[in-house]
Scaffold this active site. Structure first.
Site, short mmCIF file in Angstrom:
data_model
loop_
_atom_site.label_atom_id
_atom_site.label_comp_id
_atom_site.label_asym_id
_atom_site.label_seq_id
_atom_site.Cartn_x
_atom_site.Cartn_y
_atom_site.Cartn_z
N ALA A 56 0.82 -1.21 0.00
CA ALA A 56 0.00 0.00 0.00
C ALA A 56 0.85 1.27 0.00
O ALA A 56 2.09 1.23 0.05
CB ALA A 56 -0.94 -0.02 1.20
N HIS A 57 0.16 2.40 -0.02
CA HIS A 57 0.80 3.71 -0.13
C HIS A 57 1.74 3.99 1.04
O HIS A 57 1.47 3.66 2.18
CB HIS A 57 -0.23 4.83 -0.27
CG HIS A 57 -1.30 4.82 0.79
ND1 HIS A 57 -2.43 5.58 0.69
CD2 HIS A 57 -1.42 4.15 1.95
CE1 HIS A 57 -3.19 5.39 1.75
NE2 HIS A 57 -2.60 4.52 2.53
N SER A 58 2.88 4.57 0.70
CA SER A 58 3.86 5.08 1.68
C SER A 58 4.54 3.98 2.49
O SER A 58 5.19 4.27 3.50
CB SER A 58 3.21 6.10 2.62
OG SER A 58 2.59 7.15 1.89
#
Length: 351
Positions: free
Chosen positions: A236-238
């Site tokens: 997922a993001h980051s």
């Protein structure tokens, strides 16, 4: 390709015991040994199986052994077997060039000896490093950088501004840099959080088929050098993964999680958001990690929620004993009821 045992031993820095002039043209797995082949055997049972087969010779580890078949002894037989796979079955070499159906945007830079396959799209400002291979039906977004000797298989999509290192392999239908799954519930509806970041894939990474790696909200989602990712993985993001992680199939890692180096995720692991995982942690299959947890260096975790291995095993053993404990409690309850009944009778007699 025919090779003598002498030549093979030189290739893998091994020693031949027996006739080193014997030639072989193929390798065999232990469960399907072909006549005249070289077979890798590890362990007493497998060595006996190989000796009783039609194999021409056996690749084994170091140690004293008498065998009716010629042997090649090496320090690390599995490493040697990998070298021999590359020797006997070298990968197909693709001639460099740009297919006429490819669409190349403005100011795209193609390095030396690059191959761009049919129906590949490379948007403006992207850079493709030397000796890299882009197979058919790939979409490379705007301002993407891809390093040297990187291979990207069909149907891969790489979104704008992503950075892909050198000696990277990305398998079919993987998506790099799609929006993260970020929403906040405002005024009775899910409000999308814009994602303006990108993805960095460092050198020597391999990513399996049908995997998704989302771009960061701001800054970068990072996959560290030497990390190997299986098919059907969601990052997922980051998220920021350290170097040389192993991530097996069906694993999902939620936003803003970070890992150290040499972390292993077995199959179907679920990691919630904002988790920090230190170096050399091992997460067993189907382990579930709650949000904001901190997993300690070198620890093996099992279960859901994740617990250190010893604690998880004790917990599982305790759970398995619950039916017996319930049975014992029921029996004791019945006995207490009988005793109470007798006491009530005696009390009435005294009255």
């Amino acid at each position: 390709m025919n090779s003598s045992l002498r030549d093979i031993a030189n290739l893998v820095q091994g020693m031949v015991i027996g006739n080193d002039a014997i030639t072989v043209s193929t390798l065999s797995p232990i469960d399907n040994i072909l006549p005249g082949s070289l077979v890798f055997a590890e362990g007493e049972d497998n060595i006996k199986l190989a000796e009783n087969s039609e194999a021409a010779a056996i690749l084994i580890g170091q140690g004293t052994i008498d065998s009716p078949k010629p042997l090649i002894q090496v320090k690390n037989p599995f490493k040697a077997f990998i070298a021999l796979l590359n020797h006997f079955y070298p990968p197909r070499r693709i001639s460099p060039g740009v297919h006429p159906t490819a669409v190349i945007g403005a100011e795209v830079q193609l390095g030396d000896e690059v191959y761009v396959g049919p129906f590949v799209v490379i948007e403006s400002g992207s850079i493709i490093g030397n000796h890299s291979v882009l197979k058919s039906h790939i979409h490379i977004g705007h301002n993407v950088v891809i390093g040297d000797h990187t291979t990207i298989h069909p149907q891969v999509t790489i979104y704008d501004n992503c950075r892909i290192g050198s000696n990277v392999t990305i398998h079919a239908s993987t998506v790099i840099g799609s929006d993260g799954f970020g929403y906040t519930f405002v005024d009775g509806q899910h409000l999308k959080v814009p994602h303006s970041g990108y993805v960095v894939i460092e050198n020597n990474v391999e990513i399996g088929a049908n995997t998704a790696i989302d771009k960061a909200t701001l800054g970068a989602t990072v996959v560290g050098e030497g990390t190997k990712i299986d098919n059907l993985v969601q990052i997922a993001h980051s998220v920021k993964l350290g170097k040389h992680n192993i991530i097996c199939a069906f694993t999902g890692i939620a936003g803003s999680t970070t890992t150290g180096n040499n972390v292993i995720f077995a199959a179907n692991v679920g990691v919630s958001d904002h988790v920090h995982i230190e170096d050399e942690v091992i997460l067993g299959a189907r382990t579930g990690v709650p949000p904001h947890k901190h997993l300690k260096k070198g620890t093996v975790y099992l279960g859901n929620p994740a617990k250190p291995k010893d604690v998880a095993i004790k917990h599982e053993l305790s759970v398995n004993r619950i039916p017996l404990i319930r049975k014992n409690i029921k029996s004791l309850t019945e006995q207490v009821a009988v005793i109470n009944k007798k006491l009530d009778i005696k009390a009435k007699e005294v009255e």
